[in-house]
Write a protein that holds these residues in place. Structure first.
Motif, PDB file in Angstrom:
ATOM      1  N   LEU A 171       0.843  -1.047  -0.070  1.00 40.65           N
ATOM      2  CA  LEU A 171      -0.169  -0.112  -0.047  1.00 40.65           C
ATOM      3  C   LEU A 171       0.854   1.163   0.158  1.00 40.65           C
ATOM      4  CD1 LEU A 171      -2.744  -1.059   2.753  1.00 40.65           C
ATOM      5  CD2 LEU A 171      -3.120  -0.792   0.257  1.00 40.65           C
ATOM      6  N   LEU A 172       2.120   1.178   0.667  1.00 39.31           N
ATOM      7  CA  LEU A 172       2.921   2.482   0.679  1.00 39.31           C
ATOM      8  C   LEU A 172       3.485   2.688  -0.643  1.00 39.31           C
ATOM      9  CD1 LEU A 172       4.438   4.630   2.566  1.00 39.31           C
ATOM     10  CD2 LEU A 172       6.005   2.644   2.833  1.00 39.31           C
ATOM     11  N   ARG A 173       4.146   1.582  -1.242  1.00 41.17           N
ATOM     12  CA  ARG A 173       4.597   1.974  -2.430  1.00 41.17           C
ATOM     13  C   ARG A 173       3.446   2.142  -3.546  1.00 41.17           C
ATOM     14  NH1 ARG A 173       6.807  -3.967  -1.605  1.00 41.17           N
ATOM     15  NH2 ARG A 173       8.820  -3.553  -0.604  1.00 41.17           N
ATOM     16  N   ASP A 174       2.357   1.672  -3.496  1.00 41.83           N
ATOM     17  CA  ASP A 174       1.219   2.327  -4.233  1.00 41.83           C
ATOM     18  C   ASP A 174       1.019   3.760  -4.133  1.00 41.83           C
ATOM     19  OD1 ASP A 174       0.772  -0.461  -5.448  1.00 41.83           O
ATOM     20  OD2 ASP A 174      -0.791  -0.903  -4.132  1.00 41.83           O
ATOM     21  N   SER A 175       1.146   4.260  -2.899  1.00 35.61           N
ATOM     22  CA  SER A 175       0.757   5.319  -2.813  1.00 35.61           C
ATOM     23  C   SER A 175       1.939   6.697  -3.142  1.00 35.61           C
ATOM     24  CB  SER A 175       0.472   5.809  -1.242  1.00 35.61           C
ATOM     25  OG  SER A 175       1.687   5.394  -0.507  1.00 35.61           O
ATOM     26  N   LEU A 176       2.995   6.006  -3.352  1.00 35.08           N
ATOM     27  CA  LEU A 176       4.244   6.843  -3.713  1.00 35.08           C
ATOM     28  C   LEU A 176       4.931   6.780  -5.026  1.00 35.08           C
ATOM     29  CD1 LEU A 176       6.185   6.703  -0.192  1.00 35.08           C
ATOM     30  CD2 LEU A 176       4.840   8.507  -0.925  1.00 35.08           C
ATOM     31  N   PHE A 177       4.564   5.504  -5.692  1.00 42.33           N
ATOM     32  CA  PHE A 177       5.424   5.475  -6.885  1.00 42.33           C
ATOM     33  C   PHE A 177       4.501   4.707  -7.917  1.00 42.33           C
ATOM     34  CE2 PHE A 177       8.285   4.449  -3.120  1.00 42.33           C
ATOM     35  CZ  PHE A 177       9.360   5.583  -3.624  1.00 42.33           C
ATOM     36  N   SER A 178       4.675   4.959  -9.299  1.00 41.97           N
ATOM     37  CA  SER A 178       4.120   4.404 -10.358  1.00 41.97           C
ATOM     38  C   SER A 178       4.715   2.883 -10.170  1.00 41.97           C
ATOM     39  CB  SER A 178       4.621   5.231 -11.478  1.00 41.97           C
ATOM     40  OG  SER A 178       6.007   5.017 -11.879  1.00 41.97           O
ATOM     41  N   SER A 179       3.860   2.253 -11.260  1.00 46.14           N
ATOM     42  CA  SER A 179       4.263   0.802 -11.500  1.00 46.14           C
ATOM     43  C   SER A 179       5.553   0.648 -11.876  1.00 46.14           C
ATOM     44  CB  SER A 179       3.416   0.352 -12.445  1.00 46.14           C
ATOM     45  OG  SER A 179       3.160   0.848 -13.755  1.00 46.14           O
ATOM     46  N   SER A 180       6.001   1.312 -12.707  1.00 45.52           N
ATOM     47  CA  SER A 180       7.543   1.136 -13.056  1.00 45.52           C
ATOM     48  C   SER A 180       8.423   1.539 -12.121  1.00 45.52           C
ATOM     49  CB  SER A 180       7.953   2.069 -14.507  1.00 45.52           C
ATOM     50  OG  SER A 180       7.510   3.349 -14.200  1.00 45.52           O
ATOM     51  N   GLU A 181       8.281   2.498 -11.393  1.00 46.51           N
ATOM     52  CA  GLU A 181       9.093   2.875 -10.296  1.00 46.51           C
ATOM     53  C   GLU A 181       9.125   1.951  -9.031  1.00 46.51           C
ATOM     54  OE1 GLU A 181       8.863   7.753 -10.305  1.00 46.51           O
ATOM     55  OE2 GLU A 181       7.212   6.729  -9.336  1.00 46.51           O
ATOM     56  N   LYS A 182       7.860   1.061  -8.884  1.00 53.58           N
ATOM     57  CA  LYS A 182       7.942   0.216  -7.670  1.00 53.58           C
ATOM     58  C   LYS A 182       8.789  -0.824  -8.101  1.00 53.58           C
ATOM     59  CE  LYS A 182       3.359  -0.161  -8.100  1.00 53.58           C
ATOM     60  NZ  LYS A 182       2.115  -0.860  -7.538  1.00 53.58           N
ATOM     61  N   VAL A 183       9.165  -1.328  -9.616  1.00 49.58           N
ATOM     62  CA  VAL A 183      10.345  -2.008  -9.451  1.00 49.58           C
ATOM     63  C   VAL A 183      11.571  -1.805  -9.010  1.00 49.58           C
ATOM     64  CG1 VAL A 183      11.297  -3.558 -11.654  1.00 49.58           C
ATOM     65  CG2 VAL A 183       8.915  -2.884 -11.573  1.00 49.58           C
ATOM     66  N   ARG A 184      11.872  -0.570  -9.353  1.00 54.50           N
ATOM     67  CA  ARG A 184      13.164  -0.121  -8.801  1.00 54.50           C
ATOM     68  C   ARG A 184      13.046  -0.046  -7.198  1.00 54.50           C
ATOM     69  NH1 ARG A 184      13.327   5.864 -11.905  1.00 54.50           N
ATOM     70  NH2 ARG A 184      12.692   4.954 -14.282  1.00 54.50           N
ATOM     71  N   VAL A 185      11.934   0.312  -6.560  1.00 55.41           N
ATOM     72  CA  VAL A 185      12.097   0.361  -5.178  1.00 55.41           C
ATOM     73  C   VAL A 185      12.304  -1.099  -4.559  1.00 55.41           C
ATOM     74  CG1 VAL A 185      10.479   0.885  -3.157  1.00 55.41           C
ATOM     75  CG2 VAL A 185      10.669   2.338  -5.199  1.00 55.41           C
ATOM     76  N   ILE A 186      11.589  -1.876  -5.189  1.00 54.44           N
ATOM     77  CA  ILE A 186      11.737  -3.175  -4.679  1.00 54.44           C
ATOM     78  C   ILE A 186      12.992  -4.030  -4.917  1.00 54.44           C
ATOM     79  CG2 ILE A 186      10.742  -5.813  -5.121  1.00 54.44           C
ATOM     80  CD1 ILE A 186       7.920  -4.405  -5.952  1.00 54.44           C
ATOM     81  N   ALA A 187      13.709  -3.598  -6.109  1.00 56.57           N
ATOM     82  CA  ALA A 187      14.950  -3.925  -6.270  1.00 56.57           C
ATOM     83  C   ALA A 187      16.036  -3.419  -5.030  1.00 56.57           C
ATOM     84  CB  ALA A 187      15.556  -3.682  -7.882  1.00 56.57           C
ATOM     85  N   LEU A 188      15.726  -2.049  -4.819  1.00 57.09           N
ATOM     86  CA  LEU A 188      16.681  -1.372  -3.961  1.00 57.09           C
ATOM     87  C   LEU A 188      16.488  -2.130  -2.647  1.00 57.09           C
ATOM     88  CD1 LEU A 188      16.184   2.432  -5.118  1.00 57.09           C
ATOM     89  CD2 LEU A 188      18.283   0.808  -4.944  1.00 57.09           C
TER      90      LEU A 188
END
Length: 352
Positions: free
Chosen positions: A331-348
């Motif tokens: 839910l936090l990722r959905d609120s702050l990032f686009s779908s493509s950005e979430k890939v980067r966030v998860i990787a980090l």
């Protein structure tokens, strides 16, 4: 392996961010001249589309078992042929890399497994044995190369950080260019080790020639012992040493990709001084683009910093079960990032 490879490919198709923000010369899917990728895609549409195919609705010369291509590739009809010799052996060429990179460009929108399956499906459509097995072996080598590049990026990120911390970095210093050049030489070694001579030469000979050329141009521009007339003469001499076709091919090239990070985070320069330094190095238009990238990077850093703070609160909350923590993080990722950005966030998240 999956996350490491995903991040390595993401480096090739996304703007620099966070721990890779000083990457300057290796974006394999788009290269230094990002317009070249678009031209290659356009060439596939123009040169390879049979008249019987409706390219507005069909993207490949066959019906894929894996469904339509991702949204970022819509409107593109891709049909790149591969050459074989009289015995059916694959002729290794840059066309093979173009195929790999075309599908890898979707790595932020679909899983690595799907991307690899699409490539295998394409190769099966285009080739027969023994060329097919040879192409699949090349794909395996290319994946190994991409993974090794990720290790190099992580190693150099710490070196760049220490380079900045001790205050010795300046926007176009010789020491900084030495560091970039060292990284390029290591990249060449990694390519040779993972790809072999034939594949290395076919995939990267032009790229490496361009990188070496741009490094030399940067050294000339950064040489404080030269006045403007001497720099112009040195640049003309450099051009004269290069093949005519090379100079013609780079006429539309954009050196912003080379310099983008070399002046980005220099804390010693004011905004105006930084802009003027960039104008001198790459011209007014490129300097404006770099300024825009600075703004985008700062905005990303702000969101990511906010995310990590909230993420850590969730992970350290003993009142949450593991399942609740997973849900809250999503839910936090959905609120702050686009779908493509979430890939980067998860990787980090996974490599930290």
């Amino acid at each position: 392996m999956y996350i490491k490879f995903l991040v390595a490919v993401a480096l090739c198709v996304a703007t620099s961010f966070v721990i890779w923000q000083y990457q300057a010369l290796d974006q394999d899917a788009q290269d230094l001249d990002t317009s070249k990728t678009n031209q290659d895609h356009q060439k596939s549409v123009i040169d390879s589309s049979p008249e019987a195919i409706n390219t507005e609705t069909q993207q490949l010369p066959y019906e894929s078992e894996h469904g339509d291509l991702v949204s970022s590739l819509r409107g593109i009809y891709f049909d790149r042929d591969l050459a074989v010799d009289e015995n059916g052996n694959l002729r290794i060429s840059s066309d093979l890399k173009d195929i790999f990179d075309f599908f890898f460009s979707a790595i932020e929108e679909e899983s690595l497994e799907t991307v690899l399956a699409r490539i295998e499906e394409y190769l099966n459509y285009k080739l027969e044995e023994p060329a097919l097995s040879q192409a699949l072996q090349s794909l395996e080598s290319y994946v190994a190369y991409k993974t090794a590049v990720m290790d190099l990026e992580l190693a150099f990120s710490s070196r760049i950080e220490s380079f900045i911390t001790d205050g010795s970095m300046s926007s176009l210093s010789g020491s900084y260019l030495d560091l970039i050049d060292e990284r390029l030489q290591l990249l060449k070694s990694i390519r040779a080790e993972n790809l072999g001579l034939e594949m290395h030469e076919a995939f990267y000979s032009e790229r490496e020639q361009y990188d070496a050329y741009m490094i030399e141009r940067l050294r000339i521009n950064a040489d404080q012992a030269m006045n403007s007339e001497q720099k112009s003469a040195a640049l003309e001499s450099l051009d004269a040493q290069m093949p005519a076709e090379f100079i013609e091919s780079r006429s539309g090239a954009n050196p912003v990709q080379v310099l983008r990070e070399s002046t980005t985070d220099n804390q010693e320069l004011t905004g105006e001084e930084l802009y003027n330094a960039r104008v001198e190095a790459v011209g007014e238009e490129a300097a404006e683009r770099l300024t825009s990238l600075d703004s985008q990077r700062k905005e990303w850093d702000s969101r990511y910093t906010s995310y990590t703070s909230q993420r850590d609160e969730i992970l350290l909350n003993d009142a949450y079960s593991d399942e609740v923590k997973v849900t809250e993080l999503e839910l936090l990722r959905d609120s702050l990032f686009s779908s493509s950005e979430k890939v980067r966030v998860i990787a980090l998240d996974r490599i930290q």
